[in-house]
Design an enzyme around this catalytic site. Structure first.
Site, PDB file in Angstrom:
ATOM      1  N   VAL A 116     -41.417  55.912  44.512  1.00  0.00           N
ATOM      2  CA  VAL A 116     -40.671  54.940  43.704  1.00  0.00           C
ATOM      3  C   VAL A 116     -40.940  55.096  42.214  1.00  0.00           C
ATOM      4  O   VAL A 116     -40.265  54.461  41.393  1.00  0.00           O
ATOM      5  CB  VAL A 116     -40.979  53.491  44.140  1.00  0.00           C
ATOM      6  N   GLY A 117     -41.895  55.924  41.838  1.00  0.00           N
ATOM      7  CA  GLY A 117     -42.160  56.116  40.415  1.00  0.00           C
ATOM      8  C   GLY A 117     -43.315  57.056  40.166  1.00  0.00           C
ATOM      9  O   GLY A 117     -44.155  57.291  41.039  1.00  0.00           O
ATOM     10  N   GLY A 128     -46.141  58.391  36.844  1.00  0.00           N
ATOM     11  CA  GLY A 128     -46.673  58.095  35.521  1.00  0.00           C
ATOM     12  C   GLY A 128     -47.621  59.175  35.074  1.00  0.00           C
ATOM     13  O   GLY A 128     -47.696  60.242  35.689  1.00  0.00           O
ATOM     14  N   SER A 129     -48.353  58.889  34.004  1.00  0.00           N
ATOM     15  CA  SER A 129     -49.263  59.881  33.434  1.00  0.00           C
ATOM     16  C   SER A 129     -50.369  60.265  34.400  1.00  0.00           C
ATOM     17  O   SER A 129     -50.758  61.420  34.496  1.00  0.00           O
ATOM     18  CB  SER A 129     -49.890  59.326  32.153  1.00  0.00           C
ATOM     19  N   PHE A 130     -50.893  59.271  35.132  1.00  0.00           N
ATOM     20  CA  PHE A 130     -52.049  59.503  35.980  1.00  0.00           C
ATOM     21  C   PHE A 130     -51.749  59.455  37.469  1.00  0.00           C
ATOM     22  O   PHE A 130     -52.617  59.784  38.273  1.00  0.00           O
ATOM     23  CB  PHE A 130     -53.137  58.452  35.689  1.00  0.00           C
ATOM     24  N   VAL A 176     -46.374  56.623  42.572  1.00  0.00           N
ATOM     25  CA  VAL A 176     -46.353  55.381  43.340  1.00  0.00           C
ATOM     26  C   VAL A 176     -45.364  55.502  44.495  1.00  0.00           C
ATOM     27  O   VAL A 176     -44.221  55.919  44.302  1.00  0.00           O
ATOM     28  CB  VAL A 176     -45.975  54.177  42.451  1.00  0.00           C
ATOM     29  N   LYS A 179     -50.403  53.481  44.829  1.00  0.00           N
ATOM     30  CA  LYS A 179     -50.534  54.293  43.620  1.00  0.00           C
ATOM     31  C   LYS A 179     -51.546  55.396  43.883  1.00  0.00           C
ATOM     32  O   LYS A 179     -52.744  55.138  44.008  1.00  0.00           O
ATOM     33  CB  LYS A 179     -50.977  53.407  42.450  1.00  0.00           C
ATOM     34  N   ASP A 199     -51.574  48.879  27.252  1.00  0.00           N
ATOM     35  CA  ASP A 199     -50.378  49.674  27.565  1.00  0.00           C
ATOM     36  C   ASP A 199     -49.208  48.768  27.961  1.00  0.00           C
ATOM     37  O   ASP A 199     -48.583  48.943  29.000  1.00  0.00           O
ATOM     38  CB  ASP A 199     -50.687  50.668  28.692  1.00  0.00           C
TER      39      ASP A 199
END
Length: 338
Positions: A34-35, A37-39, A42, A57, A164
């Site tokens: 579903v997504g 990111g940088s790290f 998910v 995550k 953030d």
């Protein structure tokens, strides 16, 4: 490396294994992604011990800082609880089937996705009840995030700076209530754990996301609640205009803050997301009972924009306080509800 068991005991989570997460996501299938990111990435999943879907995550441990991000998020969310924060359900620190280190955090699943998706996704889903966000919904989301920040800065266990704040870290549940998530860069700002290590201090300038990072961080300043307020102000202006701070319109000599500041008050209707000029209530029903509704909406847009500008001032001591933000947003909401 902390084991799954020790992490569960330390933070009071339900124990979960790599195998359990592998099964919950159908082998971390791309269909459940579903997504990213940088790290981390998910995934949506279903766990035996939880009635509702969960968000898993999975940290990309090859990325520098991912392990620190994992521990920071577990520590922060293990001690702070609030209606407008994403709740951590459990975590896993183990090895995968290939013997590689594996770390993951399990959260509540937010069915309406992120604020970023709702603001910038131009493809309207015919099955969605919220293809776009009207003014009242955006004010409610702004209030929810403000409540979360007020708790973090003033009422949490030791005072926490998120570091953030941005639309992709604001998640919406079934009822369109906003929850602030992703505490991988968070910092404690006072109390027993307030000392920032030399490593953290030296890297404070890059704590956050380009466009939302307060200018003092770029100059090597320490993270602070005022830094979060800057990022929050940028977020409000993005909600107002539907323009990201990194939009091609902005560059040398012009920023989202300046763009909005120059347009307030007389040019407000020229810079706002055009969908905000249509008078709808929270149930997506057109408001017709109030006379001069267009004037009221314009006044509220100006007030909303002024809050965003006041929060995103260059110097920390000039920024609006979170308490004043909450009061002003309540006033705007009340004016629209009359």
């Amino acid at each position: 490396m902390l084991s799954t068991t020790s992490l569960a005991l330390q933070y009071g989570y339900v124990k979960i294994s790599y195998e359990g997460l592998h099964q919950a996501t159908n082998g971390f299938s791309s269909s459940n992604l579903v997504g990213t990111g940088s790290f981390a990435s998910v995934y949506r999943g279903t766990l035996v011990n939880f009635e509702r879907p969960v968000a898993i995550k999975v940290l990309n441990l090859k990325t520098r800082g991912a392990s620190k991000s994992f521990m920071a998020e577990c520590k922060a969310l293990g001690k702070i609880k609030h209606r407008n924060l994403v709740s951590i359900l459990t975590c896993c620190s183990s090895v995968d089937y290939k013997g590689n280190d594996f770390k993951a955090i399990v959260f509540e699943f937010m069915s309406n996705g992120s604020l970023e998706t709702l603001l910038h996704n131009t493809i309207e889903d015919s099955e969605s009840t919220n293809p776009s966000l009207n003014l009242i919904q955006r004010i409610n989301i702004a209030l929810d995030v403000a409540f979360a920040l007020d708790y973090l800065h003033n009422d949490s266990w030791e005072g926490v700076v998120h570091c953030d704040i941005k639309p992709s870290n604001v998640l919406l549940d079934d009822d369109m209530v906003a929850h602030l998530g992703d505490f991988g860069l968070s910092r404690v700002i006072h109390g027993a754990a307030s000392q920032i290590s030399s490593d953290q201090a030296s890297s404070s300038a890059i704590k956050g996301t380009i466009g939302y990072i307060p200018p003092e961080y770029g100059a090597g300043g320490s993270v602070s609640a005022e830094g979060d307020m800057y990022s929050y102000g940028v977020l409000l202006l993005e909600m107002l205009t539907e323009k990201k701070p990194t939009d091609h319109l902005f560059g040398e000599g012009l920023s989202l803050h300046m763009f909005c500041n120059m347009a307030i008050p007389d040019g407000i209707t020229k810079i706002v997301d055009s969908r905000l000029l249509i008078p709808f209530d929270e149930g997506q029903r057109r408001i017709t009972q109030q006379q001069n509704m267009e004037d009221t909406i314009r006044e509220c847009l100006v007030s909303f924009g002024r809050i965003g500008v006041a929060c995103s001032q260059e110097f920390p001591n000039q920024r609006m306080s979170i308490k004043d933000v909450i009061n002003e947003l309540h006033a705007i909401k009340q004016k629209l509800s009359c």
